[in-house]
Design an enzyme around this catalytic site. Structure first.
Site, mmCIF file in Angstrom:
data_model
loop_
_atom_site.group_PDB
_atom_site.id
_atom_site.type_symbol
_atom_site.label_atom_id
_atom_site.label_comp_id
_atom_site.label_asym_id
_atom_site.label_seq_id
_atom_site.Cartn_x
_atom_site.Cartn_y
_atom_site.Cartn_z
ATOM 1 N N GLU A 115 0.837 -1.195 0.000
ATOM 2 C CA GLU A 115 0.000 0.000 0.000
ATOM 3 C C GLU A 115 0.872 1.246 0.000
ATOM 4 O OE1 GLU A 115 -1.496 -0.031 4.456
ATOM 5 O OE2 GLU A 115 -2.153 -1.845 3.412
ATOM 6 N N LYS A 117 2.620 4.569 1.216
ATOM 7 C CA LYS A 117 3.026 5.121 2.507
ATOM 8 C C LYS A 117 2.719 6.615 2.457
ATOM 9 C CE LYS A 117 7.150 5.315 5.467
ATOM 10 N NZ LYS A 117 6.566 6.234 6.362
ATOM 11 N N ASP A 119 2.528 10.391 3.506
ATOM 12 C CA ASP A 119 3.472 11.218 4.250
ATOM 13 C C ASP A 119 2.700 12.256 5.060
ATOM 14 O OD1 ASP A 119 5.846 12.019 5.203
ATOM 15 O OD2 ASP A 119 6.545 12.987 3.368
ATOM 16 N N TYR A 228 -5.290 2.663 7.839
ATOM 17 C CA TYR A 228 -4.627 1.483 7.299
ATOM 18 C C TYR A 228 -4.368 0.367 8.308
ATOM 19 C CZ TYR A 228 -0.885 4.614 8.870
ATOM 20 O OH TYR A 228 -0.126 5.474 9.592
ATOM 21 N N LYS A 315 11.270 2.935 0.929
ATOM 22 C CA LYS A 315 11.132 4.388 0.778
ATOM 23 C C LYS A 315 11.736 4.889 -0.521
ATOM 24 C CE LYS A 315 11.353 7.006 4.523
ATOM 25 N NZ LYS A 315 11.562 7.560 5.852
ATOM 26 N N CYS A 409 21.780 46.575 -12.615
ATOM 27 C CA CYS A 409 20.440 46.003 -12.563
ATOM 28 C C CYS A 409 19.985 45.637 -13.975
ATOM 29 C CB CYS A 409 19.473 47.010 -11.942
ATOM 30 S SG CYS A 409 17.758 46.481 -12.055
ATOM 31 N N CYS A 412 16.832 48.159 -14.806
ATOM 32 C CA CYS A 412 16.967 49.612 -14.951
ATOM 33 C C CYS A 412 18.407 50.094 -15.141
ATOM 34 C CB CYS A 412 16.317 50.317 -13.757
ATOM 35 S SG CYS A 412 17.282 50.159 -12.245
ATOM 36 N N CYS A 427 19.272 46.045 -6.223
ATOM 37 C CA CYS A 427 19.258 47.249 -7.041
ATOM 38 C C CYS A 427 18.792 48.376 -6.112
ATOM 39 C CB CYS A 427 18.291 47.088 -8.212
ATOM 40 S SG CYS A 427 17.926 48.668 -8.983
ATOM 41 N N CYS A 433 12.957 51.820 -10.384
ATOM 42 C CA CYS A 433 13.106 50.495 -11.002
ATOM 43 C C CYS A 433 11.729 49.815 -11.024
ATOM 44 C CB CYS A 433 14.117 49.695 -10.181
ATOM 45 S SG CYS A 433 14.471 48.076 -10.844
HETATM 46 S S1 IVH Z 1 1.377 0.577 8.974
HETATM 47 C C1 IVH Z 1 2.628 -1.050 13.326
HETATM 48 N N1 IVH Z 1 0.724 1.640 6.687
HETATM 49 O O1 IVH Z 1 4.593 5.567 8.313
HETATM 50 C C2 IVH Z 1 2.949 -0.097 12.224
HETATM 51 N N2 IVH Z 1 1.992 2.962 8.195
HETATM 52 O O2 IVH Z 1 7.450 5.465 8.932
HETATM 53 C C3 IVH Z 1 1.746 0.277 11.478
HETATM 54 N N3 IVH Z 1 2.437 5.243 7.385
HETATM 55 O O3 IVH Z 1 4.277 5.111 11.768
HETATM 56 C C4 IVH Z 1 2.052 1.225 10.394
HETATM 57 N N4 IVH Z 1 1.373 5.067 5.479
HETATM 58 O O4 IVH Z 1 2.600 6.713 10.554
HETATM 59 C C5 IVH Z 1 1.364 1.830 7.845
HETATM 60 N N5 IVH Z 1 0.020 2.453 4.631
HETATM 61 C C6 IVH Z 1 0.650 2.633 5.786
HETATM 62 C C7 IVH Z 1 1.273 3.870 6.102
HETATM 63 C C8 IVH Z 1 1.954 3.990 7.325
HETATM 64 C C9 IVH Z 1 2.078 5.868 6.257
HETATM 65 C C10 IVH Z 1 3.239 5.901 8.454
HETATM 66 C C11 IVH Z 1 2.861 5.507 9.861
HETATM 67 C C12 IVH Z 1 4.105 4.869 10.419
HETATM 68 C C13 IVH Z 1 5.169 5.532 9.592
HETATM 69 C C14 IVH Z 1 6.475 4.772 9.620
#
Ligand code: IVH
Length: 670
Positions: A115, A117, A119, A228, A315, A409, A412, A427, A433
């Site tokens: 899935e 991740k 941010d 999630y 990552k 400049c 001008c 400037c 200007c």
């Molecule tokens: S599972 C027990 N799934 O990334 C751990 N985390 O760098 C459960 N995060 O602490 C985490 N997307 O805050 C999980 N699809 C995803 C995520 C996710 C972002 C974050 C989460 C975690 C951090 C770790």
């Protein structure tokens, strides 16, 4: 590595990583990229493996960074199940090792779900009988901050689950609160207008917003949520994906972008696909999370101190590209600052074709030893405009030409100047200007200045048509002239004229700020107005008289003397006076609540639970003076969140007492 070397390196890395955790989780203002952080963490992990006797008990390798705020800000509650982090890798090959470790840990067949991740910042929601009961941040993993009131303001999080959809009586669901790019851009745009420090990236903006003290403000921040991880006493389904399907049926927001994979090859192709596809998403992602899908196997694998053994994150590395520097344009901004902008051979980077990149200033160009014709690396940071990070020295050819920073400049022709303590060239032709003339008007009409109901585009047109050149020209504009502006009708003209009329009542200190004398900010303008009382007195003051005001240094004094030394400026001020603008201090409307702060000069830095303007007003209401910079005369510095490190170290050097917001508020109460 020798033992004593290892010991001191471990100490150093542990301390540094703890500091970066604080920057990231509490101050929301990281100094280094996630990638740099992960490299330091990896180094510490390896060293602790070789020299376990030196590993600290609370090492960042076993502890999750804490986002806990001061206890007065949020109530704290323990987590029912610890809230952990994820192990991670930047190396796609290591996913094979991850899968092999799982195979070793179980005899049963398993699949891997992939899935996105997200941010953002982690959140843990508890539902009881279908009602949102509590929302906790991760905190230190064991206890979290109760941010329920703020979470109730996020539209995608249901307060009540879909009736009759068969949810358990009580359960927890965890996920991420994030800020989509468009909300992030809007927020930072507003912060720049309000002269507040913009957030470095959407993640920091999301976690900063979630920790606001006023839930009403959270509502306008455009936060979103994706969930999630479902946790309940009795599993609702045998697999992770099926559990999330259920959560979706109950009305909870879960991501649609996931895949159940049978092999590591499938995981890898999901990653490859999303490494490019993610750039089209309207929100930030920093990797792919891979989880064992079968919940029974998850349970048997369990957790380390810091993360589950059944999941890991791949990552994405910050993307960079090497391309040829064709030429440099020099742009003159509204303040007269000259910024070099690189023209590049177009190159694909993070989903867009990059043709231009910022080079910051002449010192940077020298430092990186950049030549025209060089190949350079461009990188997209948290910001939208890409930057040049270094020369790709392996590709340097013979056809390179040194960069010659212009002496005049580019708009001008006036010779440029460079203050010793500023990296930028300027400037100095502030009055003639063109970009600076427009800048002067944009500053003048601003909310904290004259607050005139118009924007940049209007100024652009008025200037383009030759209607305005001096500030006083604004008050000469006629209906006939205004009706020639694009799409302006009677109503817009009337609104604008009304707002011009109202600006005549704006207090003197704001007018002093609005006329745009270099180095006079809002606070200094107030102090100078307070001291001299009238515009005429300021214009007639000698350098010594100006320097006698606390807070005013030589640079500012010279700037004031220079400004009023110009007959054109005196003429414009004379005209503004004739139009009825406020040229004198009017103390009548000001309410003084106490004299607790009498004789004290207080400098504020950072963000507070109230706005910076309210903070300043509070100081003044208690008879204190707001200082714009730390000096020997400063009585206190009140440090808020994201307080400037240079201000802190200056305060320390000068022995100025630094207090927090709470201590300050208590002072007022006594
Ligand atoms: S599972 C027990 N799934 O990334 C751990 N985390 O760098 C459960 N995060 O602490 C985490 N997307 O805050 C999980 N699809 C995803 C995520 C996710 C972002 C974050 C989460 C975690 C951090 C770790």
């Amino acid at each position: 590595m020798k033992k004593n070397e290892a010991k001191s390196r471990i100490e150093h890395l542990s301390a540094e990583l703890k500091r970066h955790n604080h920057n990231y989780y509490v101050l929301n203002s990281p100094e280094i990229t996630d990638f740099q952080y992960d490299l330091l963490l990896l180094e510490l992990q390896e060293l602790e493996k070789m020299f376990p006797e030196f590993a600290q008990k609370d090492s960042p390798t076993v502890n999750v960074g804490s986002d806990l705020s001061a206890k007065e800000q949020f109530e704290q509650f323990p987590h029912k199940y610890p809230m952990l982090s994820l192990s991670n890798t930047y190396n796609i090959g290591e996913l094979e090792d991850f899968s092999n470790r799982i195979s070793k840990g179980t005899d049963r067949p398993f699949t891997l779900t992939c899935e996105l991740k997200f941010d953002g910042t982690a959140i843990c929601l508890t539902y009881k009988k279908g009602k949102l009961f509590r929302a906790l941040t991760r905190g230190d993993g064991t206890v979290g901050d109760d941010v329920t009131r703020n979470v109730l303001q996020i539209p995608s999080i249901p307060k009540q689950l879909v009736e009759g959809s068969n949810f358990p009586d009580e359960f927890e669901i965890r996920g991420e609160i994030y800020m989509p790019y468009n909300a992030f851009d809007k927020l930072n745009y507003q912060r720049e207008l309000d002269e507040e420090q913009p957030f470095a990236n959407p993640r920091n903006a999301a976690s900063g917003s979630l920790k606001l003290q006023d839930p009403k403000q959270v509502k306008d921040r455009g936060l979103e949520c994706t969930l999630y991880h479902l946790l309940c006493e009795e599993p609702v389904a045998p697999t992770h994906t099926q559990s999330l399907e259920k959560a979706k049926e109950w009305g909870l927001p879960v991501s649609e972008h996931f895949k159940e994979c049978n092999t590591v090859e499938e995981v890898e192709s999901f990653i490859t696909f999303w490494d490019t596809e993610r750039k089209k998403l309207p929100f930030a992602t920093d990797g792919i999370v891979v989880k064992v899908n079968q919940l029974a196997i998850q349970t048997s694998l369990g957790y380390t101190a810091k993360s589950p053994r059944w999941a890991t994150a791949y990552k994405f590395k910050p993307e960079e590209a090497s391309t040829k520097l064709l030429s440099i344009d020099y742009q003159v901004g509204r303040t007269g600052a000259v910024t070099p902008v690189a023209n590049l051979e177009p190159v694909q980077l993070s989903g867009t074709k990059v043709k231009r990149a910022s080079l910051h200033n002449a010192d940077q160009i020298k430092l990186m030893d950049i030549h025209i014709g060089d190949y350079v690396f461009v990188e997209k940071g948290g910001e939208i405009i890409p930057k040049i990070t270094r020369v790709d020295i392996n590709r340097r050819g013979f056809d390179i030409v040194p960069v010659e920073f212009p002496q005049n400049c580019p708009v001008c022709g006036t010779p440029l100047v460079k203050d010793e303590d500023e990296a930028k060239h300027f400037c100095p032709n502030r009055d003639e200007c063109p970009p600076q003339i427009k800048g002067k008007f944009i500053h003048f009409i601003g909310r904290k200045a004259m607050d005139i109901n118009a924007g940049e585009a209007t100024i652009e047109q008025l200037y383009g048509k030759g209607y305005i050149k001096q500030l006083s020209d604004l008050y000469k504009l006629t209906e006939v002239q205004l009706l020639t502006l694009d799409k302006w009708k009677d109503k817009s003209v009337a609104n604008f004229l009304k707002s011009l009329e109202e600006s005549k009542k704006v207090p003197f200190h704001r007018l002093l700020f609005a006329i745009g004398i270099r180095h006079i900010g809002e606070t200094t303008a107030k102090n100078i107005a307070q001291h001299f009382k009238t515009m005429d007195a300021i214009a007639a003051a000698t350098r010594e008289e100006i320097l006698a005001i606390e807070e005013v240094g030589e640079k500012l004094a010279d700037s004031i003397i220079g400004y009023f030394g110009k007959p054109e400026h005196l003429r414009v001020i004379g005209e503004l006076k004739e139009y009825g603008l406020q040229m004198e201090l009017d103390n009548t409307g000001k309410s003084i609540e106490s004299e607790i702060l009498k004789g004290m000069t207080i400098v504020i830095s950072g963000n507070f639970t109230i706005s910076r303007d309210d903070m300043k007003a509070l100081i003044e209401a208690h008879s204190g003076k707001v200082g714009s910079s730390i000096s020997g005369n400063t009585t206190y510095m009140v440090a808020g969140e994201k307080c400037g490190p240079s201000k802190l170290s200056k305060a320390e050097k000068l022995g100025v007492k630094v207090i927090g917001e709470e201590e300050f508020m208590n002072m007022l109460k006594n």
